[in-house]
Design a protein around this motif. Structure first.
Motif, short mmCIF file in Angstrom:
data_model
loop_
_atom_site.label_atom_id
_atom_site.label_comp_id
_atom_site.label_asym_id
_atom_site.label_seq_id
_atom_site.Cartn_x
_atom_site.Cartn_y
_atom_site.Cartn_z
N THR A 162 47.47 -57.71 41.93
CA THR A 162 47.17 -57.00 43.07
C THR A 162 48.45 -57.27 44.04
O THR A 162 48.48 -56.27 44.80
CB THR A 162 46.01 -57.96 43.73
OG1 THR A 162 44.79 -57.71 42.73
CG2 THR A 162 45.48 -57.50 45.03
N ASN A 188 41.34 -60.98 39.42
CA ASN A 188 41.28 -61.04 40.91
C ASN A 188 40.44 -60.05 41.16
O ASN A 188 40.53 -58.53 40.93
CB ASN A 188 42.59 -60.60 41.45
CG ASN A 188 42.78 -60.76 42.84
OD1 ASN A 188 41.77 -60.63 43.50
ND2 ASN A 188 43.82 -61.07 43.37
N LEU A 191 41.64 -56.48 42.81
CA LEU A 191 42.53 -55.48 41.98
C LEU A 191 42.08 -54.02 42.12
O LEU A 191 42.90 -53.24 42.40
CB LEU A 191 42.71 -55.90 40.67
CG LEU A 191 43.49 -55.08 39.55
CD1 LEU A 191 44.92 -55.14 40.14
CD2 LEU A 191 43.44 -55.61 38.36
N SER A 194 43.11 -52.65 45.64
CA SER A 194 44.30 -52.33 45.72
C SER A 194 44.98 -51.38 44.93
O SER A 194 45.83 -50.38 45.19
CB SER A 194 45.16 -53.55 45.49
OG SER A 194 45.05 -53.99 44.04
#
Length: 292
Positions: A162, A188, A191, A194
């Motif tokens: 990320t 994460n 992710l 992003s």
């Protein structure tokens, strides 16, 4: 690594990957990754079937005969490689570690880029940005990238894809084609967001590298595992059918989660097994993109 040994490895990688990019991938790369638009090239006499919207009326009036404008694709691209250098890349159960496959794939993409007069840059990342190599052209630049791929020692061993994708979005102002090369073992929850944001600005492609042994546990009794990223150890009873089933389900769920995420974000991707020939996987990816 001694300088002589490093140069030998660089030369070996160069010979293998440069030949592949020239003889196999050159045409597919050109078709798969388009330029930024069309630029005026020249005028020529109108031929049957030409689009009348391209008639150059000034030249036509001057010569009393229809002429059309010819446009060519603006070919030059900026290509960025986001390369995962976290501890999990050091895993391999057959002939190659994941990092060996990552090195060869990165070299092939680099040579393919410069053969098409594109710039190439690299972001090495773990759970932080380890190194940024600004995009440039030229063979010496490619050889520098290969040297770094072979000999780079990251300061950290954990992963934050990320953060790397966000860094790309902020650092590269103009639209580029970016290859995220990782095993994507990263949970994460940010992710997906992003990747979506970055893919709206750039053209993202994900290359997921995995080893076949990561997909299931062999029934060979008690095993001591070390987490390559955290350094923690854990004992696992691989002779337990329930344990093997739980692990296999985790891997399948993770793979499906990645598949859904990439499709939702509009990111083209391919999964590459370290035991398989990556040439076929890359060719399939390039050909699929060329049809878009």
């Amino acid at each position: 690594m001694e300088t002589t040994d490093l140069l030998k490895k660089v030369r070996k990688i160069e010979i293998k990957t440069r030949g592949l990019s020239r003889n196999i991938f050159a045409g597919e790369y050109h078709s798969a990754f388009k330029g930024r638009g069309m630029a005026f090239s020249e005028v020529r006499e109108y031929q049957f079937g030409d689009d009348i919207r391209n008639i150059d009326w000034n030249v036509t009036a001057r010569y009393s005969h229809p002429y059309v404008k010819i446009f060519e694709e603006e070919r030059e691209l900026t290509v960025m490689l986001l390369i995962d250098v976290s501890g999990s890349r050091d895993f391999g159960s057959f002939e190659k570690f994941k990092k060996n496959v990552i090195t060869e794939l990165s070299a092939i993409l680099s040579f393919s880029a410069i053969q098409n007069n594109d710039k190439i840059g690299v972001i090495f990342f773990s759970n932080t940005i380890e190194k940024f190599i600004p995009p440039k052209k030229g063979k010496s630049h490619i050889l520098r990238i290969i040297r770094e791929l072979i000999d780079f020692n990251p300061e950290h061993s954990e992963t934050d894809i990320t953060g790397a994708v966000r860094y790309l979005t902020n650092a590269i102002k103009k639209r580029c084609t970016a290859f995220v090369i990782s095993d994507f073992i990263d949970d994460n929850p940010a992710l997906e967001q992003s990747l979506s944001i970055a893919n709206n600005k750039h053209d993202l492609v994900a290359l997921k590298i995995y080893d076949e042994r990561e997909t299931e546990l062999p029934p060979i009794g008690m095993l001591k595992f070390k987490d390559a990223e955290t350094g923690e150890y854990v004992w696992v009873d691989s002779s337990s059918r329930r344990t093997r089933k739980i692990y296999s389900k985790w891997w399948q769920d993770h793979a499906q989660k990645m598949d859904v995420m990439f499709k939702k974000c509009g990111v083209d991707y391919v999964s590459i097994n370290t035991r398989e020939d990556y040439v076929r996987s890359l060719m399939t990816l390039f050909q699929k993109r060329a049809l878009k």
